[in-house]
Enzyme design. Sequence first.
Site, short mmCIF file in Angstrom:
data_model
loop_
_atom_site.label_atom_id
_atom_site.label_comp_id
_atom_site.label_asym_id
_atom_site.label_seq_id
_atom_site.Cartn_x
_atom_site.Cartn_y
_atom_site.Cartn_z
CG ASN A 44 -10.66 -55.60 14.36
OD1 ASN A 44 -11.85 -55.78 14.13
ND2 ASN A 44 -10.24 -55.06 15.48
CB CYS A 81 -12.56 -58.54 18.33
SG CYS A 81 -11.41 -59.48 19.36
CD GLU A 98 -12.64 -54.53 17.52
OE1 GLU A 98 -11.54 -54.33 18.06
OE2 GLU A 98 -13.12 -55.67 17.38
#
Length: 402
Positions: A85, A87, A89
């Site tokens: 995704n 960011c 994570e």
Amino acid sequence: DPAMLANFNLSVAVTGDFMHRVAADDAYPLINPRTGLTVKRLQAREVFDLICEMALTTGDPGLVFTDAMERANPTPEIGQLEATNPCGEQPLLAYEACNLGSINLAALVNRGELDWAALDRLVDLGVTFLDDVIDQSHYPLPQITAIVHANRKIGLGVMGLADMFIQLGLPYDSPEALNLAETIMARIQDRAVARSQALAEQRGPFPNFARSRWRREGQPPRRNATVTTIAPTGTISLIAGASSGIEPLFAVAYRRRALDGEEFEEIHPLFLEKLRQAVLSETEWLPRVLASGRVRPLAGLPEEFKRLFPTTFEVSVEYQVEMQAAFQRHVENAVSKTINLPPDATREDVATAFRLAFALGLKGITVYRYGSKAGQVLSLPADTAALTLDHEFAEECRLCSV
């Protein structure tokens, strides 16, 4: 080019082989993914240095360690992890979706102690809730629906870590805080797996469980291929009035820029609370904190008070990476954290963070040097913005005046 992809987080996917070649100052092959043929060779260290230089000057890119991510792939028979995704994570197979939630640790402190029973209850609730989200959601493509229902990945994490430490009287950058953080995440991980296994008994395991590494390792059936993730929680921490994710305070006082360009002056509410508890004069100390954004350099405040409020630049690069690693050791997906650097940071500071992240087994790493992007969301008080200071957020909602 800072004008391009301004609202995206960019990362370079690197292998363990590449990082070892950086250390050995060796060349590596550029391989055409369509033909499998080597078309050129580059010096790994030169490319690594360029990555570090760009991260220092523009905030991008970060690194994604693909081998570490793939080693944790719960369903390698189904396919290799292809993306994360935005960011970083949540490692995902093709067409998989991101389904995350976070527990506010700051809300679990009661009379100076962490309420472990409440934490356990929220983990059970969070896993159940996120599993329900899968069935209540409508997906835009049939391929997404199929793989999401086949693997049922969820990612329960935390926010409010820095606030929790302040309430418990622990400096963020202390060994005790590091140990407590790891203890908390280990407990969340164990409890989340147990709840997913209990849900499997009630609702059935995720359909690909028989082809998963959990089955190969002899684990009981579980409802979800993954259960834990640490997200940055930028928006939801604002709504909850909590410090974001596992970050230290950005600053004790700072300016926040909203999407429409409006700016707000903010001060961390726990600083005001602790100031009153210590019977220290607001009239004397508030102007000084508002002028600089931080507490630790201020002469005259009790040392034990100042220790509670380290801001981003006062927490060493090494410690920030260690904190991320403490969580990653007990998280099935990945951990989003920004390693914040002061304005005078160097390329070697970035390289140190990247090398340590690889050595500690992180799945990804992002750095940000203060001032390297125009229009950044958080900034220091106006008269000290050029100094090597820190910032934090005082994430409380603003009430309308009407």
